[in-house]
Design a protein around this motif. Structure first.
Motif, mmCIF file in Angstrom:
data_model
loop_
_atom_site.group_PDB
_atom_site.id
_atom_site.type_symbol
_atom_site.label_atom_id
_atom_site.label_comp_id
_atom_site.label_asym_id
_atom_site.label_seq_id
_atom_site.Cartn_x
_atom_site.Cartn_y
_atom_site.Cartn_z
ATOM 1 N N GLN A 182 0.823 -1.195 0.000
ATOM 2 C CA GLN A 182 0.000 0.000 0.000
ATOM 3 C C GLN A 182 0.869 1.262 0.000
ATOM 4 N N MET A 183 0.432 2.252 -0.746
ATOM 5 C CA MET A 183 1.154 3.515 -0.818
ATOM 6 C C MET A 183 1.314 4.103 0.577
ATOM 7 N N GLY A 184 2.548 4.452 0.934
ATOM 8 C CA GLY A 184 2.824 5.022 2.243
ATOM 9 C C GLY A 184 3.147 3.993 3.304
ATOM 10 N N GLU A 185 2.972 2.714 2.982
ATOM 11 C CA GLU A 185 3.250 1.658 3.961
ATOM 12 C C GLU A 185 4.747 1.578 4.248
ATOM 13 N N VAL A 186 5.547 1.639 3.198
ATOM 14 C CA VAL A 186 7.005 1.698 3.294
ATOM 15 C C VAL A 186 7.488 2.725 2.276
ATOM 16 N N SER A 187 8.767 2.961 2.226
ATOM 17 C CA SER A 187 9.295 3.899 1.251
ATOM 18 C C SER A 187 9.080 3.363 -0.159
ATOM 19 N N THR A 188 9.053 4.265 -1.120
ATOM 20 C CA THR A 188 8.831 3.870 -2.517
ATOM 21 C C THR A 188 9.870 2.855 -2.975
ATOM 22 N N ALA A 189 11.100 3.024 -2.530
ATOM 23 C CA ALA A 189 12.179 2.124 -2.944
ATOM 24 C C ALA A 189 11.979 0.705 -2.422
ATOM 25 N N ARG A 190 11.218 0.550 -1.331
ATOM 26 C CA ARG A 190 11.042 -0.775 -0.720
ATOM 27 C C ARG A 190 9.730 -1.444 -1.100
ATOM 28 N N ARG A 191 8.853 -0.773 -1.817
ATOM 29 C CA ARG A 191 7.531 -1.331 -2.100
ATOM 30 C C ARG A 191 7.609 -2.648 -2.872
ATOM 31 N N VAL A 192 8.418 -2.677 -3.919
ATOM 32 C CA VAL A 192 8.510 -3.892 -4.734
ATOM 33 C C VAL A 192 9.081 -5.045 -3.918
ATOM 34 N N ALA A 193 10.124 -4.778 -3.144
ATOM 35 C CA ALA A 193 10.734 -5.832 -2.332
ATOM 36 C C ALA A 193 9.751 -6.390 -1.304
ATOM 37 N N LEU A 194 8.971 -5.521 -0.676
ATOM 38 C CA LEU A 194 7.981 -5.978 0.300
ATOM 39 C C LEU A 194 6.904 -6.821 -0.375
ATOM 40 N N ALA A 195 6.420 -6.368 -1.516
ATOM 41 C CA ALA A 195 5.385 -7.119 -2.236
ATOM 42 C C ALA A 195 5.898 -8.494 -2.648
ATOM 43 N N GLN A 196 7.113 -8.557 -3.155
ATOM 44 C CA GLN A 196 7.680 -9.840 -3.572
ATOM 45 C C GLN A 196 7.872 -10.771 -2.382
ATOM 46 N N ALA A 197 8.288 -10.220 -1.254
ATOM 47 C CA ALA A 197 8.469 -11.046 -0.053
ATOM 48 C C ALA A 197 7.134 -11.614 0.417
ATOM 49 N N ARG A 198 6.072 -10.827 0.327
ATOM 50 C CA ARG A 198 4.748 -11.311 0.745
ATOM 51 C C ARG A 198 4.264 -12.443 -0.145
ATOM 52 N N SER A 199 4.411 -12.286 -1.451
ATOM 53 C CA SER A 199 3.949 -13.353 -2.342
ATOM 54 C C SER A 199 4.786 -14.615 -2.153
ATOM 55 N N LYS A 200 6.076 -14.440 -1.951
ATOM 56 C CA LYS A 200 6.944 -15.609 -1.741
ATOM 57 C C LYS A 200 6.562 -16.354 -0.470
ATOM 58 N N ARG A 201 6.351 -15.619 0.622
ATOM 59 C CA ARG A 201 5.985 -16.275 1.888
ATOM 60 C C ARG A 201 4.617 -16.949 1.794
ATOM 61 N N ALA A 202 3.682 -16.309 1.099
ATOM 62 C CA ALA A 202 2.347 -16.899 0.969
ATOM 63 C C ALA A 202 2.407 -18.193 0.170
ATOM 64 N N VAL A 203 3.177 -18.189 -0.918
ATOM 65 C CA VAL A 203 3.319 -19.398 -1.735
ATOM 66 C C VAL A 203 4.001 -20.502 -0.929
ATOM 67 N N GLU A 204 5.033 -20.161 -0.183
ATOM 68 C CA GLU A 204 5.714 -21.155 0.654
ATOM 69 C C GLU A 204 4.749 -21.766 1.666
ATOM 70 N N PHE A 205 3.905 -20.941 2.271
ATOM 71 C CA PHE A 205 2.941 -21.450 3.246
ATOM 72 C C PHE A 205 1.954 -22.402 2.578
ATOM 73 N N LEU A 206 1.457 -22.039 1.404
ATOM 74 C CA LEU A 206 0.489 -22.881 0.700
ATOM 75 C C LEU A 206 1.106 -24.218 0.305
ATOM 76 N N ILE A 207 2.347 -24.195 -0.157
ATOM 77 C CA ILE A 207 2.985 -25.426 -0.632
ATOM 78 C C ILE A 207 3.508 -26.277 0.525
ATOM 79 N N GLU A 208 4.210 -25.646 1.459
ATOM 80 C CA GLU A 208 4.867 -26.405 2.516
ATOM 81 C C GLU A 208 3.940 -26.748 3.673
ATOM 82 N N GLN A 209 3.087 -25.828 4.077
ATOM 83 C CA GLN A 209 2.222 -26.068 5.225
ATOM 84 C C GLN A 209 0.869 -26.660 4.835
ATOM 85 N N CYS A 210 0.356 -26.238 3.680
ATOM 86 C CA CYS A 210 -0.977 -26.696 3.263
ATOM 87 C C CYS A 210 -0.928 -27.795 2.212
ATOM 88 N N GLN A 211 0.276 -28.174 1.787
ATOM 89 C CA GLN A 211 0.458 -29.271 0.832
ATOM 90 C C GLN A 211 -0.218 -29.017 -0.516
#
Length: 336
Positions: A182-211
């Motif tokens: 979300q705009m203003g959540e972190v600095s503009t320079a960090r927005r892409v990195a935060l978004a990518q980290a969220r999608s990566k963690r969500a996918v890991e949870f779905l695959i590793e924890q939820c099979q």
């Protein structure tokens, strides 16, 4: 939920329908459905202008959960589903058999296959399309080094679990998890990195924890909309033979292209993703993808609704996915 228990469900609303589950669902499924919807409709997670409506929806969801988590009340609902439901009598409208239009996202009495020739397409949508994360955090579990409220983290995990449960009932669906910030959540320079980290963690949870099978769950890798969390998009895979005959980019069965093109033109607002899998020769894969996109253009499928990407895999083949709303949009040079 306690506040909701003092209310009554709107006339003719069935608690099962409110939670999006079938009559007789087990306690675990009731809980998962409630948590996913509660996370989605919690007033604190909605824009200010939507909070009044969200609060009413949140109370309705809480009331339905309060009824169905009580074994006695749930039994009464199952027996007397002929009158409007209220928290005292727990009577509800007669249940209808699920149809292609109102089928619950948590169950499926038959696999949602796209038949040979693609005459009837049902574009599936997951139970949760947006899952909220803690501010500036990519943690699926308790954020802020465990200081986040446990119930908030549990709601986030339950929402992902509901998506995983839905995937198991839809073996011909592939989901793409797109990270958002979300705009203003972190600095503009960090927005892409935060978004990518969220999608990566969500996918890991779905695959590793939820099979969830890796073939059905992908990290979209692109920045999503202005939202504090992840965006879940679903695509329906056409059950067709996408093997190539030679290096010319043609399929074994040329009629497949006609069938897919006809299905797209028959269904409003549908987009097509053409995936070309390559075992190693990426230049040839790009040539094949271009040839397939041109073939659809010749069949009057708009280029605006046709997208493509290349993926590395054990064999050379093409796969076709149809979707609405969120899905990967990548040009022919993109390789995942």
């Amino acid at each position: 939920v306690q506040e909701a228990s003092r209310m009554t469900l709107p006339i003719k609303q069935d608690p099962y329908s409110v939670l999006g589950i079938l009559p007789g669902a087990g306690s675990q499924e009731v809980r998962r459905a409630y948590h996913a919807l509660a996370l989605r409709w919690h007033p604190d997670k909605r824009p200010v202008e939507e909070r009044d409506a969200a609060e009413q929806e949140f109370k309705t969801i809480g009331l339905a959960y309060d009824i169905l988590r009580d074994a006695t009340k749930q039994r009464e609902c199952n027996v007397t589903r002929t009158k409007p439901c209220n928290p005292t009598t727990c009577e509800a409208p007669a249940a209808k058999q699920p149809t292609a239009r109102n089928r619950t996202p948590f169950h499926s009495d038959k696999e949602p296959k796209m038949p040979s020739g693609c005459p009837g397409i049902r574009i599936e949508k997951p139970p949760c399309t947006h899952i909220w994360f803690a501010r500036s955090s990519a943690c699926v579990g308790r954020a802020y080094k465990g200081l986040e409220a446990a119930d908030v983290a549990q709601l986030r995990q339950a929402a992902l679990e509901s998506v995983a449960l839905w995937i198991t009932a839809h073996p011909h669906v592939v989901i793409n998890v797109r990270g958002c910030s979300q705009m203003g959540e972190v600095s503009t320079a960090r927005r892409v990195a935060l978004a990518q980290a969220r999608s990566k963690r969500a996918v890991e949870f779905l695959i590793e924890q939820c099979q969830v099978p890796e073939t059905q769950c992908r990290d979209a890798s692109q920045l999503g909309e202005d939202f504090q969390g992840v965006e879940i998009g679903a695509m329906t895979r056409a059950e067709v033979d996408g093997a190539f005959t030679s290096h010319d980019g043609l399929l074994c069965d040329a009629a497949i292209l006609e069938d897919v093109a006809a299905a797209i033109k028959r269904t409003p607002d549908v987009h097509l993703l053409v995936e070309v899998w390559s075992s190693g020769d990426l230049p040839m894969a790009k040539h094949r993808l271009t040839a397939l996109q041109q073939s659809f253009a010749r069949r009057n499928v708009s280029r605006d609704v046709t997208h493509g990407r290349i993926r590395r895999g054990p064999k050379d083949e093409a796969q076709f996915f149809l979707y609405t709303l969120s899905a990967p949009r990548q040009d022919s040079a993109g390789v995942d």
